[in-house]
Design a protein around this motif. Structure first.
Motif, PDB file in Angstrom:
ATOM      1  N   ALA A 181       0.825  -1.213   0.000  1.00 20.55           N
ATOM      2  CA  ALA A 181       0.000   0.000   0.000  1.00 20.55           C
ATOM      3  C   ALA A 181       0.860   1.264   0.000  1.00 20.55           C
ATOM      4  N   PRO A 182       0.415   2.310  -0.667  1.00 18.56           N
ATOM      5  CA  PRO A 182       1.161   3.577  -0.654  1.00 18.56           C
ATOM      6  C   PRO A 182       1.472   4.032   0.774  1.00 18.56           C
ATOM      7  N   GLY A 183       2.706   4.437   0.974  1.00 17.04           N
ATOM      8  CA  GLY A 183       3.129   4.925   2.282  1.00 17.04           C
ATOM      9  C   GLY A 183       3.623   3.854   3.229  1.00 17.04           C
ATOM     10  N   THR A 184       3.693   2.587   2.768  1.00 20.27           N
ATOM     11  CA  THR A 184       4.074   1.498   3.679  1.00 20.27           C
ATOM     12  C   THR A 184       5.380   0.800   3.297  1.00 20.27           C
ATOM     13  N   ALA A 185       5.985   1.164   2.174  1.00 24.47           N
ATOM     14  CA  ALA A 185       7.187   0.445   1.711  1.00 24.47           C
ATOM     15  C   ALA A 185       8.316   0.508   2.733  1.00 24.47           C
ATOM     16  N   THR A 186       8.421   1.615   3.461  1.00 21.35           N
ATOM     17  CA  THR A 186       9.513   1.745   4.422  1.00 21.35           C
ATOM     18  C   THR A 186       9.444   0.688   5.508  1.00 21.35           C
ATOM     19  N   TRP A 187       8.242   0.187   5.783  1.00 19.63           N
ATOM     20  CA  TRP A 187       8.088  -0.824   6.825  1.00 19.63           C
ATOM     21  C   TRP A 187       8.559  -2.203   6.376  1.00 19.63           C
ATOM     22  N   LEU A 188       8.832  -2.349   5.085  1.00 23.51           N
ATOM     23  CA  LEU A 188       9.323  -3.627   4.562  1.00 23.51           C
ATOM     24  C   LEU A 188      10.767  -3.546   4.073  1.00 23.51           C
ATOM     25  N   GLU A 189      11.367  -2.378   4.214  1.00 29.26           N
ATOM     26  CA  GLU A 189      12.740  -2.214   3.742  1.00 29.26           C
ATOM     27  C   GLU A 189      13.697  -3.136   4.493  1.00 29.26           C
TER      28      GLU A 189
ATOM     29  N   VAL B 281      -3.469   4.289  17.036  1.00 33.68           N
ATOM     30  CA  VAL B 281      -2.389   4.629  17.967  1.00 33.68           C
ATOM     31  C   VAL B 281      -1.134   4.948  17.159  1.00 33.68           C
ATOM     32  N   ALA B 282      -0.173   5.608  17.799  1.00 38.81           N
ATOM     33  CA  ALA B 282       1.024   6.076  17.096  1.00 38.81           C
ATOM     34  C   ALA B 282       1.846   4.941  16.520  1.00 38.81           C
ATOM     35  N   ASP B 283       1.884   3.791  17.214  1.00 37.84           N
ATOM     36  CA  ASP B 283       2.728   2.694  16.734  1.00 37.84           C
ATOM     37  C   ASP B 283       1.928   1.625  15.996  1.00 37.84           C
ATOM     38  N   ASN B 284       0.792   2.040  15.410  1.00 37.20           N
ATOM     39  CA  ASN B 284      -0.060   1.097  14.702  1.00 37.20           C
ATOM     40  C   ASN B 284       0.695   0.361  13.592  1.00 37.20           C
ATOM     41  N   ASN B 285       1.431   1.105  12.755  1.00 35.90           N
ATOM     42  CA  ASN B 285       2.157   0.470  11.652  1.00 35.90           C
ATOM     43  C   ASN B 285       3.220  -0.495  12.152  1.00 35.90           C
TER      44      ASN B 285
ATOM     45  N   ARG C 196       4.996  -5.815  11.954  1.00 33.82           N
ATOM     46  CA  ARG C 196       5.718  -6.882  12.633  1.00 33.82           C
ATOM     47  C   ARG C 196       5.165  -8.242  12.195  1.00 33.82           C
ATOM     48  N   VAL C 197       3.840  -8.331  12.088  1.00 39.10           N
ATOM     49  CA  VAL C 197       3.197  -9.567  11.628  1.00 39.10           C
ATOM     50  C   VAL C 197       3.399  -9.732  10.128  1.00 39.10           C
ATOM     51  N   VAL C 198       3.262  -8.641   9.366  1.00 38.88           N
ATOM     52  CA  VAL C 198       3.437  -8.722   7.912  1.00 38.88           C
ATOM     53  C   VAL C 198       4.844  -9.216   7.572  1.00 38.88           C
ATOM     54  N   ARG C 199       5.857  -8.657   8.204  1.00 42.42           N
ATOM     55  CA  ARG C 199       7.244  -9.044   7.925  1.00 42.42           C
ATOM     56  C   ARG C 199       7.479 -10.523   8.260  1.00 42.42           C
ATOM     57  N   GLU C 200       6.942 -10.937   9.387  1.00 42.23           N
ATOM     58  CA  GLU C 200       7.092 -12.337   9.776  1.00 42.23           C
ATOM     59  C   GLU C 200       6.454 -13.254   8.738  1.00 42.23           C
ATOM     60  N   ASN C 201       5.274 -12.881   8.255  1.00 43.81           N
ATOM     61  CA  ASN C 201       4.572 -13.733   7.306  1.00 43.81           C
ATOM     62  C   ASN C 201       5.252 -13.770   5.946  1.00 43.81           C
ATOM     63  N   LEU C 202       5.766 -12.641   5.483  1.00 41.28           N
ATOM     64  CA  LEU C 202       6.462 -12.640   4.201  1.00 41.28           C
ATOM     65  C   LEU C 202       7.714 -13.510   4.261  1.00 41.28           C
ATOM     66  N   THR C 203       8.409 -13.462   5.377  1.00 38.74           N
ATOM     67  CA  THR C 203       9.593 -14.316   5.548  1.00 38.74           C
ATOM     68  C   THR C 203       9.204 -15.782   5.562  1.00 38.74           C
TER      69      THR C 203
END
Length: 315
Positions: free
Chosen positions: A14-22, A283-287, A292-299
């Motif tokens: 999704a737009p704005g989320t790539a940094t969370w998967l870098e 909340v501020a740390d929603n992403n 954290r779950v998305v990264r685990e699942n992609l791995t």
């Protein structure tokens, strides 16, 4: 899902989320979903999709349903939500769908606990009294010893149960599938009249849409508290307003039907109803929690290991 070898795997997120998967894995090529994805030349290469948050697929500038159907290499869709009712019917056959169930448990449990306290301690009454500069004592209720019925007993319900344990409440549990200590939905007519607090945390499916309707509400104790942390569509809004007026049923709702609830809708002013605008994960740390779950699942998917929260049978 087999282990990936050779060429990199294209992930559209999704737009704005790539940094969370870098930096997650060199086998992945991370790209944000382009502005016109249906005409993008790389659509045919996309194997993993992390779609944007949305209430309805049609609300976006492009049709996500069509995007998924036109992506011939798509194998895995990973949502950013714990509920998948807005997307599950649109994921093509043979494509894995996973949620981030568990990412928001504590956030939701805290909010639902707050809602119960708000209702039991008449906080809304005292907010209005303070706004009016008026000393208006009114009787409040005690949570200690209450019977709490969980309709849907997943990870969020288990977290709410832990948070309520110090109050000395008794837990009653109902789920789609009966198992040790948890009864099936057919037990509701027997359990609802016993419950002081009914916490609804079912996924929204054809079977649960309108579950909290006229018969359900009529079975609740007069003055009992309904807590909806599931989806607005699980509750018949007209039936709830009638039950609040006629039987003193109270409610804390973080979700409504319709949603957003329009200005001036009668639910806003129904006595005993307290509403928050779907803020459970706001909340501020929603992403951070989500990815954290998305990264685990992609791995896991890359390594050919079982993924977390695989959605099956509409759940």
């Amino acid at each position: 899902m087999s282990e990936v070898d050779g060429m990199s795997v294209l992930v559209w997120t999704a737009p704005g989320t790539a940094t969370w998967l870098e930096g997650l894995d060199e086998r992945l090529e991370i790209a944000e979903i382009p502005a016109d994805p249906l005409h993008d030349p790389r659509l045919a290469e996309v194997k993993i999709l992390v779609p944007p948050l949305m209430r309805n697929l049609e609300d976006e500038a492009y049709d996500l349903r069509t995007l998924m159907s036109k992506a011939p290499s798509l194998e895995f869709v990973q949502t950013q939500t714990a509920g998948v009712d807005g997307i599950v019917s649109s994921v093509p056959d043979g494509v894995a769908l996973c949620s981030v169930r568990g990412a928001y448990d504590e956030l939701m449990a805290e909010l639902l606990l707050a809602g119960i306290l708000v209702s039991y301690k008449e906080v809304a009454h005292y907010v209005h009294a303070q706004d009016a500069g008026s000393w208006q004592p009114t009787e409040v209720r005690v949570i200690q010893g209450a019977k709490v019925l969980y309709v849907g007993y997943g990870s969020i319900a288990q977290c709410v149960e832990r948070y309520l344990a110090p109050f000395g409440v008794e837990s009653l549990k109902v789920a789609r599938t009966a198992r040790d200590g948890i009864e099936g939905l057919d037990a509701l007519p027997r359990l609802l009249p016993q419950a002081d607090i009914v916490v609804v945390l079912t996924p929204l499916t054809p079977d649960t849409r309108g579950l909290v309707g006229e018969q359900f509400l009529a079975s609740m104790k007069p003055g009992a508290l309904l807590v909806n942390g599931a989806r607005g569509g699980c509750v018949d809004t007209e039936a709830l307003m009638a039950a609040a007026r006629e039987r003193g049923i109270r409610a804390f709702l973080d979700v409504t039907e319709p949603e957003p609830l329009p200005d001036g809708h009668p639910l806003w002013s129904t006595p005993g109803i307290f509403i928050t605008p779907h803020i459970g994960s706001l909340v501020a740390d929603n992403n951070e929690r989500c990815f954290r779950v998305v990264r685990e699942n992609l791995t896991r998917w890359l390594d050919g290991r079982p993924v977390l929260n695989r959605v099956e049978h509409g759940y």
